[in-house]
Design an enzyme around this catalytic site. Structure first.
Site, PDB file in Angstrom:
ATOM      1  N   CYS A  83       0.770  -1.115   0.060  1.00 28.98           N
ATOM      2  CA  CYS A  83      -0.051   0.044  -0.002  1.00 28.98           C
ATOM      3  C   CYS A  83       0.933   1.147   0.154  1.00 28.98           C
ATOM      4  O   CYS A  83       1.953   1.232   0.572  1.00 28.98           O
ATOM      5  CB  CYS A  83      -0.864  -0.217   1.257  1.00 28.98           C
ATOM      6  SG  CYS A  83      -1.897  -1.347   1.599  1.00 28.98           S
ATOM      7  N   CYS A 411      -8.688   0.060 -16.479  1.00 28.44           N
ATOM      8  CA  CYS A 411      -7.928   0.061 -15.330  1.00 28.44           C
ATOM      9  C   CYS A 411      -6.577   0.912 -15.212  1.00 28.44           C
ATOM     10  O   CYS A 411      -5.877   0.851 -14.353  1.00 28.44           O
ATOM     11  CB  CYS A 411      -7.355  -1.347 -15.060  1.00 28.44           C
ATOM     12  SG  CYS A 411      -6.326  -1.987 -16.355  1.00 28.44           S
TER      13      CYS A 411
END
Length: 454
Positions: A83, A411
């Site tokens: 992340c 995407c």
């Protein structure tokens, strides 16, 4: 040194620039890449070599914080590469992603005002149904350090993976330590264990564990393999696929030279939009099922499939969009260059009692031509290309085919913008763009868009 963050790069890192005098008294620009910083922040950094053109470093101190800054809840956040935005509250992330899509369209001369606010998640944690963990040479199981694929951060938890996945992964990590098994060294190409792939169906509850190793689970590894089987089958009854996959290739990919099914079968069942899919270890499937369902719903809503229409699903994969659309149209043709995905799509259609589908393992342009020759032009076309986009040649081929409506699932906002701009010359209008957040706490954002023929 004090720096002001003026924007983020494509990896989510803060960007700043400062001007320095060189030994001749001339001003030179030093570009700074500062992870874990946010737009508008003023940060204190240490510059090791001001003569360089660019440097990357973490901030020493946040002098002026972005108002949306928050405390990252994961203990691995500062090191782990999984992340990049846990220090940014979720509302701030969503706003940035909306602006990112708007900017991508604006950059190619299209109207950004048609972009709607990004659809986020009610709970943006534990959303992933697939993870790939890596073993360090010492046998620790974890994720790569940010920007360093040689170093593994040992896993204590993972806040974006499904909870059952994390529990089973920790069990495998304990098993490795119990038998003192080695991990793979990417420099010397020695060691046993390379990766652990974990998949979980949030719909059916089935879990897959795929262990990638350089040797087969026989001979002196047989006892360890038997112990792993006992641990998993006893403690994790939802694991319906436990595999040991041999991969000796130098390339750092999750691929199979030989597969040993230790328990269960070599696939698991998953469901989406009311349809059942078989997933193997190498099957591409949306990794956020909650938001993927929203993608399907949006595509159906925008595309408005009719029972008398013919449709093409380009880059169809295993049929994620094909099946719900096939139930609503007269005929559907799916085109995908990966043969294993096409075989899965065919099987998934049969499993769901859909018999109006044709699936071709073809290059996109050739596949479109072949379908048109066999049953004419399509009324509706759905395109869901990889991050690199479809490309100008494919988009121009679509434009010449003149489907009435085109649903584009993207995407990558930048390739989406360049692709759709190609269709303007063929009389299409980009009517609506809906961003959807499938990957909270990362830079990625998906879009569903509708183009109609004027």
């Amino acid at each position: 040194m004090v720096a002001k963050i003026d924007h983020l790069d494509g990896k989510g890192n803060g960007q700043a620039a400062i001007w320095r005098e060189n030994e001749l008294g001339n001003l030179r620009k030093l570009k700074l890449i500062i992870p874990q910083s946010l737009p508008g922040e003023t940060v204190q950094v240490t510059v090791d070599d001001p003569s360089m053109r660019w440097q990357k470093m973490l901030p020493d101190e946040i002098l002026v914080a972005n108002p949306d800054r928050t405390e990252a809840p994961c203990p691995h956040f500062e090191l782990c590469g999984g992340c990049v935005w846990q220090h940014w509250n979720y509302e701030g992330q969503l706003k940035y992603k909306t602006d990112y899509v708007k900017k991508a369209l604006q950059n190619v001369g299209m109207n950004p005002d048609i972009v709607l606010d990004t659809i986020g998640m009610e709970d943006p944690w534990h959303y992933r149904n697939k993870m790939e963990f890596t073993f360090s040479p010492g046998g620790d199981l974890g994720l790569h350090e940010q920007g360093n694929f040689r170093k593994i951060i040992p896993l204590e938890t993972c806040l974006i993976a499904g909870r059952n996945m994390v529990d089973a992964t920790m069990e495998v990590g304990e098993w490795v330590k119990a038998f003192d098994l080695s991990g793979y060294n990417k420099d010397t190409h020695e060691g046993l264990l390379r990766h652990l792939m974990v998949r979980e169906s949030f719909a059916t509850g089935e879990v897959m564990l795929a262990l990638f190793a350089t040797k087969a689970p026989i001979g002196d590894l047989a006892a360890a393999a038997e112990d792993l089987i006992e641990r998993i089958t006893k403690n994790y009854p939802n694991v319906k696929s436990l595999m040991w996959i041999v991969n000796t290739d130098i390339a750092d990919r999750t691929q199979s030279e030989e597969t040993f099914v230790l328990a269960g079968r070599d696939f698991i069942y998953d469901e989406m939009a009311g349809y059942r899919y078989r997933l193997w270890f190498d099957t591409f499937f949306q990794t956020n099922p909650v938001q993927a369902q929203k993608l399907v719903d949006l595509a159906l809503e925008m595309g408005k499939p009719q029972e008398d229409e013919k449709m093409i699903d380009l880059f169809c994969g295993v049929g994620t969009f094909s099946l719900p659309f096939a139930a609503r149209v007269k005929e559907l043709a799916g085109i995908e260059i990966v043969e294993t995905s096409i075989e899965s799509a065919k099987r998934n259609a049969v499993d769901n009692d859909l018999h109006n589908t044709t699936f071709l393992a073809r290059d996109a342009r050739k596949g479109i031509d072949e379908i048109h020759e066999s049953w004419g032009l399509a009324d509706l076309l759905l395109i869901d290309p990889p991050r690199s986009g479809a490309g100008g040649k494919v988009m121009r081929r679509i434009g010449r085919a003149q489907p009435k409506r085109i649903v584009y699932v993207s995407c990558n906002p930048e390739t989406f913008a360049t692709d759709t701009a190609e269709l303007l010359q063929f009389g299409y209008k980009l009517q609506q763009v809906q961003p959807v957040d499938l990957f909270p706490h990362t830079v990625h954002v998906e879009c569903v868009a509708l183009l109609i023929k004027n």
